[in-house]
Design an enzyme around this catalytic site. Structure first.
Site, short mmCIF file in Angstrom:
data_model
loop_
_atom_site.label_atom_id
_atom_site.label_comp_id
_atom_site.label_asym_id
_atom_site.label_seq_id
_atom_site.Cartn_x
_atom_site.Cartn_y
_atom_site.Cartn_z
N ALA A 158 0.86 -1.18 0.00
CA ALA A 158 0.00 0.00 0.00
C ALA A 158 0.89 1.23 0.00
O ALA A 158 2.10 1.12 0.22
CB ALA A 158 -0.87 -0.01 1.25
N GLU A 180 2.38 -6.61 7.09
CA GLU A 180 1.54 -5.62 7.80
C GLU A 180 1.74 -5.63 9.30
O GLU A 180 1.71 -4.59 9.96
CB GLU A 180 0.06 -5.85 7.48
N GLY A 216 -0.28 -5.22 0.35
CA GLY A 216 -1.33 -5.03 -0.65
C GLY A 216 -0.94 -5.60 -2.01
O GLY A 216 -1.80 -6.03 -2.78
N GLU A 271 -1.70 -9.17 -1.83
CA GLU A 271 -3.16 -9.32 -1.77
C GLU A 271 -3.79 -9.18 -3.16
O GLU A 271 -4.72 -9.88 -3.51
CB GLU A 271 -3.75 -8.31 -0.78
#
Ligand code: NAD
Length: 697
Positions: A63, A127, A104, A107
Site C-alpha cells: 500500500a 503488515e 497489498g 493481496e
C-alpha cells in the site's frame, strides 16, 4: 491508458502493466486507472485472459503508507474493491511477480486466479510489522492456498519468502526461470486453452477443511507464534483473522478482517510502529550531508580485541560477507576469542539456523594476528579493547602508525570521549565511534558517534556499512554514554531510592515487563553482572547502597546464580530472594527511611519520566539530530516496546504537561537533577507541541 497503467495485447491475452515508481505502491492515482483497465479487459470480448504485471524493479510492494490515516487511503476504488474485481473476472487472471509482492501487492496477486513468480521474487504480508493485519483479504485468501498454519507463520512473522518456497507452499503456481512476462503470458494462454474452470481463490476450500476438523491444532500453533507478542494487538488480530478464514464464510471473514484493519490503523500501536518505520528511514540521512557524499569502499576490516564485543562485532562483519582480521595481545587471547566465535556458530548449526558449510565459509573469512602491521591493508579498523582512555589512546597510536591513508579508524567505546581519542591520532577526520550493543552479532542497534572532526564521507560509509551488515544505524554526537546509555543512566538514577523507600525488585521489574520491556532493570543488572558497575564505581570513588552491598555478598548476578534475584541451577529465571528483601529493609532502617507502599505509577514517574527528560536534553544539545532517532535507539538497542513507538513517541501519548508536572514534583521532593524538566520539554508541553517530530535546534 494512463501514466500509471498501460494495457497491451499478446494475441488473446491482455497485459495490464502497472508503472508507479519507485515501488509500484497502490496509491489512489494508480488504483483508479488500474480498475478501469481491468474493467476494459473484462468487457473486451476478444480478451480471453489477463496478465497483471509491473514495470520497474518490482511488483507492487505494498500500500502507499504515506496515505495511511488520510481519506485517500480509503478513497474508491480501494484495494478491497480492486481485489474483488480481479477475483470476479470471468477469464483467467495471472499475476506476473518480480522483485517483491508485499502486503497489498501480494493481496492483489492473491485475488488473481494464478500467480507466476520470477525465480528471484519474494512474497510476504509484512503488515504486522506496522501494527496491522493485512486489510484486503490476505488473511482470508492466503490460508486457502497454503493451509492456515503456513499462512499464519507468514502473517504473524511478517517475513517474506522466496519464489521456490512460495511454489512449494502453494502461494504461486509456477516459477519463471528466465523471461517472467513471456512465461506468464504462456501460462495464461495454456490456462485459456485448458478452458477452466478457473477457480477463484475465495472458492478453494480443500486446505481449510482439515484445519476445520482440528482447530485445537491451529490454536496450539497460534499460541506458539504469538508467545512473544508482549501486549501487541496486531499479532493477535492476525491469528483471529486467519481463524475466521477457517470457521466463517469467505465474505464474513473478509468483512471482519477489514474491521480489524480499520480499528488497528487508527490505534496508537500501529501509529507507533509506523512512526518507527519512518524514523528508521529518516535515521539513514545525516542533516547537512548531501547525496553527493559517496561512501568509501570497505572490503576488509580489522578488529582489535577478541573479547565479548570484538568477537560479536567481527561476527557481524563476517556474516555480512566482509572478511575480518582479528588482533589480540597474545595467541592465547586469539585462541579464546576465535573458539568462542566458533562455538556460537556451532550453536546455530545445532539449532538448524545455519548450515555446516556456511559455518565453515564464515570461519574461513577470519584471519588472526598479534602484529599491527597485518592490519595495514584494512579499510576499517575497529577497536573493542578495555574501556580505559590510556589503553584506547595506546591502541589508536599503533593503528595510526600502520593504517593506510583513508582507512576509517573506529572505537567501540561505551562512554569515553571520541574527540579525545581522535585527537590522539594524526587523522581525526577518519576517526568515528561505532558503538555496537551486546551481543553484537545479534543486537540491531549501531550508534555511529560523530566526532567534532569526523569527515562526512566517514559517516556515510558507516551508515551504508551498518545497513549492509543488517544493523539499524543512527548517528549520534559525543557525550558521556551517547544517546542510549546516557538515557539508561537517567532511567536508573532513582532505582535504589525506590527500593529503599518501599518497592521491591520484583515489583519494579514487573512494572517494566507490563509496560512491554523484555525485562526489568534489576533482572538486567543480574544479566550484565553487578560486578562491572561495582568495579567502575570503585574506580571513580563512587558508591551505591544496595548494589555495593549485594556485590559484597559475592552476588554478581546470573554468573554466580545470585544477584538481585536467585537463579536455580541451569535456569535464567529470576526468583525473588528473601535475603535481598531483608538486605533492603536493613539498609532502609540504617538510613532512617520509613518504607511505604509504592504505586506502579510512581515507579514509572521516577524511572521513565527522567529518561524522557534526558532525551529532551540530548535533543537540546544536538546529540541526536531528531527525536525519532532517539526512538530508534531505544526500540532497537534497549527493548523499548515497539507498540509504544520509543520514549519520545510514548511521551506524547502519555501527555507532556503531565510528565512536566510530575517531574517538577519529584524534583522538589528529591532535589535530584534528573527530575529537573528541560527547557525543551517545558516549552513543548506549554505550546502543545509533539516531541516525537522535533528536530535538534
Ligand atoms: P572484554 O574484556 O570482553 O574484551 C576486551 C578484549 O580486548 C580482551 O580480549 C583483551 O585481551 C583485549 N585487549 C585489551 N587491551 C588490548 C590491546 N592493547 N590490544 C589488543 N587487545 C587488547 O571487553 P568488552 O566487553 O568486549 O568491551 C570492549 C569495549 O566495548 C569496551 O570499550 C566497552 O566499553 C565496549 N562495549 C562493551 C559492551 C558490553 O556490553 N560488554 C557494549 C558496548 C560497548
Amino acid at each position: 491508458m494512463s501514466d500509471y497503467v498501460t494495457s497491451t495485447r499478446d494475441g488473446e491475452i491482455a497485459i495490464v502493466t502497472i508503472d508507479n515508481p519507485p515501488v509500484n505502491a497502490l496509491s489512489h492515482h494508480l488504483r483508479e486507472p488500474l480498475f478501469k483497465a481491468l474493467e476494459a479487459a473484462r468487457d473486451d470480448a476478444s480478451v480471453e485472459g489477463i496478465v497483471l504485471a509491473c514495470a520497474g524493479r518490482t511488483f507492487v510492494s505494498g500500500a502507499d503508507i504515506t496515505e495511511f490515516g488520510s481519506p485517500k487511503a480509503l478513497a474508491e476504488p480501494n484495494l478491497p474493491q480492486l481485489c474483488a474485481l480481479l477475483e470476479s473476472l470471468p477469464k483467467p487472471a495471472v499475476a506476473a511477480i518480480h522483485g517483491t509482492a508485499l502486503g497489498g501487492g501480494l493481496e492483489l496477486a492473491l485475488s488473481c486466479h494464478y500467480r507466476v513468480a520470477d525465480k528471484g521474487a519474494k512474497v510476504g504480508l509484512p503488515e504486522v510489522k506496522l501494527g496491522l493485519v493485512p486489510g484486503s483479504g490476505g488473511t482470508v485468501r492466503l490460508p486457502r492456498l497454503t493451509g492456515p498454519e503456513a499462512a499464519l507463520k507468514m502473517i504473524v512473522s511478517g517475513n517474506p519468502i522466496g519464489a521456490s518456497q512460495a511454489l512449494a507452499a502453494g502461494v504461486v503456481d509456477a516459477v519463471a526461470e528466465s523471461d517472467l512476462l513471456a512465461e506468464a503470458v504462456a501460462f495464461a494462454k495454456a490456462k485459456v486453452k485448458e478452458g477452466g474452470p478457473h477457480v477463484a481463490v475465495r472458492n478453494r476450500d480443500e486446505k481449510l477443511a482439515a484445519a476445520r476438523a482440528d482447530l485445537a491444532g491451529f490454536d496450539a500453533v497460534a499460541k506458539e507464534l504469538t508467545k512473544k507478542a508482549r501486549g501487541l494487538e496486531a499479532p493477535l488480530a492476525c491469528v483471529q483473522s486467519v481463524r475466521n478464514a477457517i470457521t466463517l464464510p469467505f465474505d464474513e471473514a473478509l468483512k471482519k478482517e477489514r474491521e480489524f484493519f480499520i480499528n488497528l490503523v487508527a490505534g496508537d500501536q500501529s501509529r507507533a510502529q509506523r512512526h518507527l518505520f519512518f524514523a528508521e528511514r529518516e535515521a539513514a540521512k545525516v542533516p547537512g550531508v548531501g547525496k553527493e557524499t559517496k561512501p568509501r569502499s570497505i572490503a576488509k576490516v580489522g578488529v582489535i580485541g577478541a573479547g565479548t564485543m570484538g568477537g560479536g562485532i567481527a561476527m557481524s562483519f563476517v556474516n555480512g560477507g566482509v572478511p575480518v582480521t582479528m588482533l589480540e595481545m597474545s595467541d592465547e587471547a586469539l585462541d579464546r576469542g576465535l573458539a568462542t566465535i566458533e562455538k556460537n556458530y556451532s550453536i546455530s548449526v545445532s539449532r538448524g539456523s545455519l548450515k555446516e558449510e556456511e559455518k565453515q565459509a564464515r570461519m574461513a573469512r577470519f584471519s588472526r594476528t598479534t602484529d599491527y602491521a597485518d592490519l595495514a591493508d584494512c579499510d576499517l579498523i575497529i577497536e573493542a579493547v578495555f574501556e580505559e582512555m590510556s589503553v584506547k589512546k595506546d591502541v589508536f597510536g599503533k593503528i595510526d602508525a600502520i593504517a593506510k591513508p583513508g582507512a576509517i579508524l573506529a572505537t567501540n567505546t561505551s562512554y569515553l570521549d571520541v574527540n579525545e581519542i581522535a585527537a590522539s591520532t594524526k587523522r581525526p577526520q577518519d576517526v568515528v565511534g561505532l558503538h555496537f550493543f551486546s551481543p553484537a552479532n545479534v543486537m540491531k542497534l549501531l550508534e555511529i558517534v560523530r566526532g567534532e572532526k569526523t569527515a562526512d564521507d566517514v559517516l556515510v560509509t558507516a551508515l551504508a556499512l551498518g545497513r549492509k551488515i543488517g544493523k539499524v544505524p543512527v548517528v549520534v554526537g559525543v557525550c558521556h554514554g551517547f544517546v542510549g546509555n546516557r538515557m539508561l543512566g537517567a532511567r536508573g538514577d532513582d532505582l535504589e531510592a525506590l527500593l529503599l523507600e518501599g518497592a521491591t525488585p520484583e515489583q519494579v521489574d514487573k512494572v517494566f515487563t507490563d509496560f512491554g520491556f523484555p525485562m526489568g532493570p534489576f533482572a538486567m543488572w543480574d544479566l550484565a553482572g553487578l560486578d562491572i558497575g561495582w568495579r567502575n564505581r570503585k574506580a571513580l570513588g563512587k558508591t551505591a547502597v544496595i548494589a555495593d552491598a549485594v556485590c559484597e555478598m559475592g552476588r554478581y548476578g546470573q554468573k554466580t546464580s545470585k544477584g538481585m534475584y536467585l537463579y536455580e541451577a541451569g535456569s535464567r529465571t529470576p526468583k525473588p530472594d528473601p535475603e535481598i528483601a531483608r538486605l533492603i529493609e536493613a539498609k532502609a532502617e540504617e538510613l532512617g527511611i520509613q518504607r511505604r507502599a509504592i504505586s506502579d505509577q510512581e515507579i514509572i514517574e521516577r524511572t521513565l519520566y527522567p529518561m524522557i527528560n534526558e532525551g529532551t536534553l540530548i535533543l537540546e544539545e544536538g546529540i541526536a539530530a531528531r527525536a525519532s532517532d532517539i526512538d530508534i535507539v531505544w526500540a532497537n538497542g534497549y527493548g523499548f516496546p515497539i507498540g509504544k513507538g520509543g520514549p519520545m513517541f510514548w511521551a506524547d501519548l502519555e501527555g507532556l504537561p503531565k510528565i512536566v508536572e510530575r517531574l517538577e514534583h519529584w524534583h522538589e521532593k528529591t532535589g535530584k537533577t534528573v527530575f529537573k524538566p528541560s527547557a525543551l520539554i517545558r516549552s513543548s508541553a506549554a505550546d502543545q507541541q509533539k516531541l516525537a517530530s522535533r528536530t535538534a535546534a
